[in-house]
Design a protein around this motif. Structure first.
Motif, PDB file in Angstrom:
ATOM      1  N   ARG A 236     119.876  30.416  10.417  1.00 25.64           N
ATOM      2  CA  ARG A 236     119.666  29.836   9.087  1.00 25.64           C
ATOM      3  C   ARG A 236     118.513  28.832   9.077  1.00 25.64           C
ATOM      4  O   ARG A 236     118.017  28.476   8.021  1.00 25.64           O
ATOM      5  N   TYR A 237     118.110  28.361  10.268  1.00 24.32           N
ATOM      6  CA  TYR A 237     117.033  27.366  10.314  1.00 24.32           C
ATOM      7  C   TYR A 237     115.657  27.988  10.556  1.00 24.32           C
ATOM      8  O   TYR A 237     114.699  27.271  10.809  1.00 24.32           O
ATOM      9  N   ARG A 238     115.579  29.322  10.508  1.00 26.38           N
ATOM     10  CA  ARG A 238     114.269  29.904  10.836  1.00 26.38           C
ATOM     11  C   ARG A 238     113.258  29.632   9.730  1.00 26.38           C
ATOM     12  O   ARG A 238     113.584  29.676   8.542  1.00 26.38           O
ATOM     13  N   PRO A 239     112.023  29.341  10.152  1.00 33.52           N
ATOM     14  CA  PRO A 239     110.989  29.036   9.153  1.00 33.52           C
ATOM     15  C   PRO A 239     110.637  30.254   8.294  1.00 33.52           C
ATOM     16  O   PRO A 239     110.934  31.383   8.654  1.00 33.52           O
ATOM     17  N   ILE A 240     110.001  29.984   7.173  1.00 33.68           N
ATOM     18  CA  ILE A 240     109.650  31.049   6.225  1.00 33.68           C
ATOM     19  C   ILE A 240     108.270  31.609   6.628  1.00 33.68           C
ATOM     20  O   ILE A 240     107.298  30.848   6.727  1.00 33.68           O
ATOM     21  N   PRO A 241     108.184  32.916   6.864  1.00 36.44           N
ATOM     22  CA  PRO A 241     106.945  33.499   7.402  1.00 36.44           C
ATOM     23  C   PRO A 241     105.691  33.184   6.579  1.00 36.44           C
ATOM     24  O   PRO A 241     104.620  32.960   7.143  1.00 36.44           O
ATOM     25  N   GLN A 242     105.821  33.149   5.254  1.00 39.55           N
ATOM     26  CA  GLN A 242     104.641  32.908   4.417  1.00 39.55           C
ATOM     27  C   GLN A 242     103.971  31.577   4.756  1.00 39.55           C
ATOM     28  O   GLN A 242     102.763  31.431   4.635  1.00 39.55           O
ATOM     29  N   VAL A 243     104.763  30.598   5.168  1.00 39.85           N
ATOM     30  CA  VAL A 243     104.195  29.289   5.485  1.00 39.85           C
ATOM     31  C   VAL A 243     103.362  29.359   6.767  1.00 39.85           C
ATOM     32  O   VAL A 243     102.315  28.735   6.884  1.00 39.85           O
ATOM     33  N   ARG A 244     103.836  30.159   7.690  1.00 37.31           N
ATOM     34  CA  ARG A 244     103.058  30.365   8.920  1.00 37.31           C
ATOM     35  C   ARG A 244     101.689  30.915   8.548  1.00 37.31           C
ATOM     36  O   ARG A 244     100.665  30.485   9.089  1.00 37.31           O
ATOM     37  N   GLY A 245     101.669  31.852   7.604  1.00 37.98           N
ATOM     38  CA  GLY A 245     100.404  32.429   7.146  1.00 37.98           C
ATOM     39  C   GLY A 245      99.491  31.363   6.549  1.00 37.98           C
ATOM     40  O   GLY A 245      98.295  31.310   6.852  1.00 37.98           O
ATOM     41  N   LEU A 246     100.047  30.513   5.700  1.00 38.44           N
ATOM     42  CA  LEU A 246      99.238  29.454   5.078  1.00 38.44           C
ATOM     43  C   LEU A 246      98.679  28.516   6.153  1.00 38.44           C
ATOM     44  O   LEU A 246      97.505  28.139   6.113  1.00 38.44           O
ATOM     45  N   VAL A 247      99.519  28.159   7.128  1.00 37.40           N
ATOM     46  CA  VAL A 247      99.077  27.237   8.185  1.00 37.40           C
ATOM     47  C   VAL A 247      97.954  27.893   8.986  1.00 37.40           C
ATOM     48  O   VAL A 247      96.921  27.274   9.279  1.00 37.40           O
ATOM     49  N   ARG A 248      98.124  29.177   9.314  1.00 34.44           N
ATOM     50  CA  ARG A 248      97.083  29.871  10.088  1.00 34.44           C
ATOM     51  C   ARG A 248      95.772  29.937   9.315  1.00 34.44           C
ATOM     52  O   ARG A 248      94.698  29.922   9.894  1.00 34.44           O
ATOM     53  N   ALA A 249      95.886  29.996   7.995  1.00 36.65           N
ATOM     54  CA  ALA A 249      94.669  30.054   7.165  1.00 36.65           C
ATOM     55  C   ALA A 249      94.084  28.662   6.923  1.00 36.65           C
ATOM     56  O   ALA A 249      93.089  28.517   6.211  1.00 36.65           O
ATOM     57  N   GLY A 250      94.707  27.659   7.492  1.00 34.23           N
ATOM     58  CA  GLY A 250      94.197  26.286   7.319  1.00 34.23           C
ATOM     59  C   GLY A 250      94.617  25.676   5.985  1.00 34.23           C
ATOM     60  O   GLY A 250      94.160  24.598   5.621  1.00 34.23           O
ATOM     61  N   MET A 251      95.468  26.376   5.247  1.00 33.17           N
ATOM     62  CA  MET A 251      95.905  25.855   3.933  1.00 33.17           C
ATOM     63  C   MET A 251      97.169  25.037   4.139  1.00 33.17           C
ATOM     64  O   MET A 251      98.273  25.457   3.820  1.00 33.17           O
ATOM     65  N   THR A 252      96.975  23.858   4.706  1.00 35.46           N
ATOM     66  CA  THR A 252      98.129  23.076   5.162  1.00 35.46           C
ATOM     67  C   THR A 252      98.605  22.055   4.137  1.00 35.46           C
ATOM     68  O   THR A 252      99.438  21.226   4.444  1.00 35.46           O
ATOM     69  N   GLY A 253      98.032  22.081   2.931  1.00 43.46           N
ATOM     70  CA  GLY A 253      98.532  21.173   1.905  1.00 43.46           C
ATOM     71  C   GLY A 253      97.455  20.340   1.255  1.00 43.46           C
ATOM     72  O   GLY A 253      96.267  20.691   1.298  1.00 43.46           O
ATOM     73  N   LYS A 254      97.874  19.248   0.692  1.00 44.28           N
ATOM     74  CA  LYS A 254      96.978  18.423  -0.131  1.00 44.28           C
ATOM     75  C   LYS A 254      95.736  17.958   0.638  1.00 44.28           C
ATOM     76  O   LYS A 254      94.618  18.052   0.127  1.00 44.28           O
ATOM     77  N   ALA A 255      95.936  17.478   1.870  1.00 44.15           N
ATOM     78  CA  ALA A 255      94.789  16.957   2.637  1.00 44.15           C
ATOM     79  C   ALA A 255      93.757  18.056   2.869  1.00 44.15           C
ATOM     80  O   ALA A 255      92.549  17.782   2.943  1.00 44.15           O
ATOM     81  N   ALA A 256      94.208  19.316   2.979  1.00 41.08           N
ATOM     82  CA  ALA A 256      93.289  20.435   3.210  1.00 41.08           C
ATOM     83  C   ALA A 256      92.740  20.988   1.888  1.00 41.08           C
ATOM     84  O   ALA A 256      91.903  21.882   1.880  1.00 41.08           O
ATOM     85  N   GLY A 257      93.231  20.479   0.763  1.00 35.00           N
ATOM     86  CA  GLY A 257      92.763  20.937  -0.551  1.00 35.00           C
ATOM     87  C   GLY A 257      93.536  22.144  -1.059  1.00 35.00           C
ATOM     88  O   GLY A 257      93.406  22.555  -2.200  1.00 35.00           O
ATOM     89  N   ARG A 258      94.336  22.738  -0.182  1.00 35.29           N
ATOM     90  CA  ARG A 258      95.104  23.915  -0.599  1.00 35.29           C
ATOM     91  C   ARG A 258      96.349  24.092   0.255  1.00 35.29           C
ATOM     92  O   ARG A 258      96.297  23.948   1.470  1.00 35.29           O
ATOM     93  N   GLY A 259      97.442  24.365  -0.390  1.00 39.76           N
ATOM     94  CA  GLY A 259      98.709  24.653   0.279  1.00 39.76           C
ATOM     95  C   GLY A 259      99.470  25.536  -0.691  1.00 39.76           C
ATOM     96  O   GLY A 259      98.991  26.604  -1.063  1.00 39.76           O
ATOM     97  N   PHE A 260     100.618  25.059  -1.164  1.00 46.12           N
ATOM     98  CA  PHE A 260     101.297  25.802  -2.235  1.00 46.12           C
ATOM     99  C   PHE A 260     100.501  25.677  -3.530  1.00 46.12           C
ATOM    100  O   PHE A 260     100.537  26.550  -4.380  1.00 46.12           O
ATOM    101  N   TYR A 261      99.804  24.578  -3.682  1.00 44.94           N
ATOM    102  CA  TYR A 261      98.933  24.390  -4.851  1.00 44.94           C
ATOM    103  C   TYR A 261      97.481  24.497  -4.407  1.00 44.94           C
ATOM    104  O   TYR A 261      97.150  24.181  -3.255  1.00 44.94           O
ATOM    105  N   ASP A 262      96.622  24.926  -5.328  1.00 49.17           N
ATOM    106  CA  ASP A 262      95.183  24.910  -5.067  1.00 49.17           C
ATOM    107  C   ASP A 262      94.622  23.718  -5.827  1.00 49.17           C
ATOM    108  O   ASP A 262      94.470  23.758  -7.054  1.00 49.17           O
ATOM    109  N   TYR A 263      94.319  22.655  -5.075  1.00 48.97           N
ATOM    110  CA  TYR A 263      93.955  21.375  -5.702  1.00 48.97           C
ATOM    111  C   TYR A 263      92.599  21.416  -6.388  1.00 48.97           C
ATOM    112  O   TYR A 263      92.292  20.553  -7.200  1.00 48.97           O
TER     113      TYR A 263
END
Ligand SMILES: NC(=O)c1ccc[n+]([C@@H]2O[C@H](COP(=O)([O-])OP(=O)(O)OC[C@H]3O[C@@H](n4cnc5c(N)ncnc54)[C@H](O)[C@@H]3O)[C@@H](O)[C@H]2O)c1
Length: 466
Positions: A236-263
């Motif tokens: 039940r604690y396994r991470p969600i694969p899509q997030v691994r994809g975002l991290v690999r693409a460098g889309m790690t969130g607000k500091a990177a300018g893109r994560g779940f949102y495109d800033y």
């Protein structure tokens, strides 16, 4: 009291500031004398007042000290090395606290050699503002150490909650399924802004879970998810694969300018506002609302009968309705937040051909309920997020990690949730939450939704007292 703070990153600097402002004498130390001095200068520049001095090394800082709080880099080898030095130089009554967020207090106790005097004091960031401190008690931590730590936390004007040493402690543990479910909803086609607007509108969370993940950094979240999976050994604690994809693409969130949102395109605040329907002036004829859990033969028959009148709305988040909801009936899930405000999820699903009849907006105007439109996924958004958190919180209590009262206090203070998970459980009822989790388990076939045995027993107990 003389307190030593080791490690002058944002946490150590904040903790030193809080201690000094509460009237304690504070000695700060970093890896070198120069770093210690510049750390002290930053504390002063940040407005830190009171009795704070920099010491050249931990040995000289320890003379007559009663408490040492370490906030050095999050690395067990580094902490182990520091603790050996503290054991050699510290007095026999020295209380040693670690601000670790993820390492084992038990392991540190052994490294220190006197585990009865070692404890975790998990401050939240920034320590100057956040009122909660999780007091992490190891298997060999002494009662006197727990008592001294609680009064130290109190002397700082903060609230202590007690947590037995276990991965993620209380707040990060109970929020883990909130983050997982939010991500899974996106993976199942829900727009991130809809998930966040539903969490804010339906649960009163100050910030949606996906905006929060973007803020923390998806790489940090992914790393802690891997740790949780390894430590608990439960799928039940396994991470969600899509997030691994975002991290690999460098889309790690607000500091990177893109994560779940495109800033570069739209801020989370604007996106949340865009997906929210605000109610208009109340008016029009009365709309009938049938509030239900899972569909039963008699409920379905009644709804079919009412459907002909063309003014009926089904109020349910149970995914079972998808196959039996009659045409011409509106499908919503109505929520009443802790502050009394209304909020609604409106089911609209082109793929499954669930349409929104005109009178649904009329109902929302009458209730003055802001709303978002969501696809016909089991549990919809709000209940799915809330019940998965409740289930985790019940597990935390079941295994003896913390009390229900402390879990509620922790979530309110650290996350700004208006209701702790046990308050949500009381307001929904154990049977309703248990049944909803069973329904999610059946719909998704995923162990994430497996209800805690304690919840099952509570639901049965509740049924027997009725
Ligand atoms: N950042 C957060 O949001 C947060 C929240 C709660 C707890 N924590 C925990 O608090 C601790 C510190 O976090 P941070 O973000 O301030 O860390 P950081 O990595 O930014 O800073 C660590 C500091 O410790 C110093 N340091 C490293 N090794 C040292 C040693 N052997 N002796 C003395 N000083 C040494 C470094 O020079 C640096 O100034 C970690 O255990 C972390 O897990 C962090």
């Amino acid at each position: 009291m003389i307190a030593v703070v080791v490690g002058l990153g944002p946490m150590g600097r904040g903790i030193a500031q809080v201690l000094a402002e509460a009237g304690h004498s504070v000695r700060v130390v970093d890896a070198t004398a120069e770093l210690g001095q510049s750390g002290l200068e930053r504390i002063r520049a940040d407005g830190g007042t009171g009795d704070i001095t920099a010491a050249a090394d931990v040995e000289s800082a320890l003379a007559d000290a009663e408490v040492l709080i370490e906030a050095i880099v999050e690395n067990m080898d580094a902490k182990r090395e520091l603790l050996a030095r503290v054991a050699a130089a510290g007095g026999p009554d020295l209380l040693v606290a670690s601000n670790t967020s993820s390492l084992s207090v038990n392991e540190m106790g052994r490294a220190f050699g006197a585990p009865e005097r070692l404890i975790g004091l998990h401050f939240f960031n920034p320590p100057t503002r956040m009122r909660l401190v999780e007091v992490i008690v190891g298997a060999a931590t002494g009662d006197a150490t727990v008592k001294r730590s609680m009064s130290l936390v109190e002397s700082l004007g903060k609230t202590a909650v007690v947590c037995q040493d276990s991965p993620n402690f209380i707040v990060n543990r109970v929020c883990r399924p909130l983050y997982y479910e939010a991500q899974l909803l996106v993976a199942q086609g829900v727009e991130p802004a809809v998930v966040d607007a539903a969490a804010r509108g339906g649960l009163g969370h100050p910030m949606g879970p996906l905006q929060l993940l973007d803020f923390t950094g998806l790489h940090t979240h992914l790393a802690s998810s891997e740790t949780a999976l390894r430590e608990f050994g439960d799928p039940r604690y396994r991470p969600i694969p899509q997030v691994r994809g975002l991290v690999r693409a460098g889309m790690t969130g607000k500091a990177a300018g893109r994560g779940f949102y495109d800033y570069a395109i739209e801020s989370p605040r604007d996106a949340n506002t865009r997906v929210l329907r605000r109610p208009g002036p109340a008016g029009g004829s009365t709309v009938r609302v049938l509030t239900c859990g899972a569909p039963t033969a008699s409920l379905v028959a009644e709804l079919n009968r009412l459907a002909e009148a063309g003014d009926t709305v089904l109020d349910s988040s149970d995914g079972g309705w998808l196959s039996v909801v009659p045409d011409g009936v509106g499908w919503v899930r109505l929520h009443q937040r802790a502050d009394g405000a209304a909020f609604a999820e409106v089911v609209e699903d082109e793929t499954a051909r669930v349409a929104v009849p005109g009178f649904v907006d009329q109902l929302l105007d009458q209730l003055q309920a802001p709303s978002v439109r969501v696809p016909a996924l089991p549990g919809l958004v709000v209940d799915r997020l809330a019940y998965c958190m409740v289930n985790e919180a019940v597990t935390v209590v079941e295994e003896g990690t913390a009390t229900a009262e402390d879990v509620d206090v922790a979530l309110r203070l650290a996350m700004g949730h208006p209701r702790g998970p046990f308050e949500s459980l009381r307001s929904a009822g154990a049977s309703a939450v248990y049944q909803a989790l069973l329904s999610l388990t059946e719909a998704f076939g995923d162990p994430r939704y497996r209800p805690a045995q304690l919840l099952r027993r509570q639901a049965l107990g509740e049924a027997r007292t009725r």
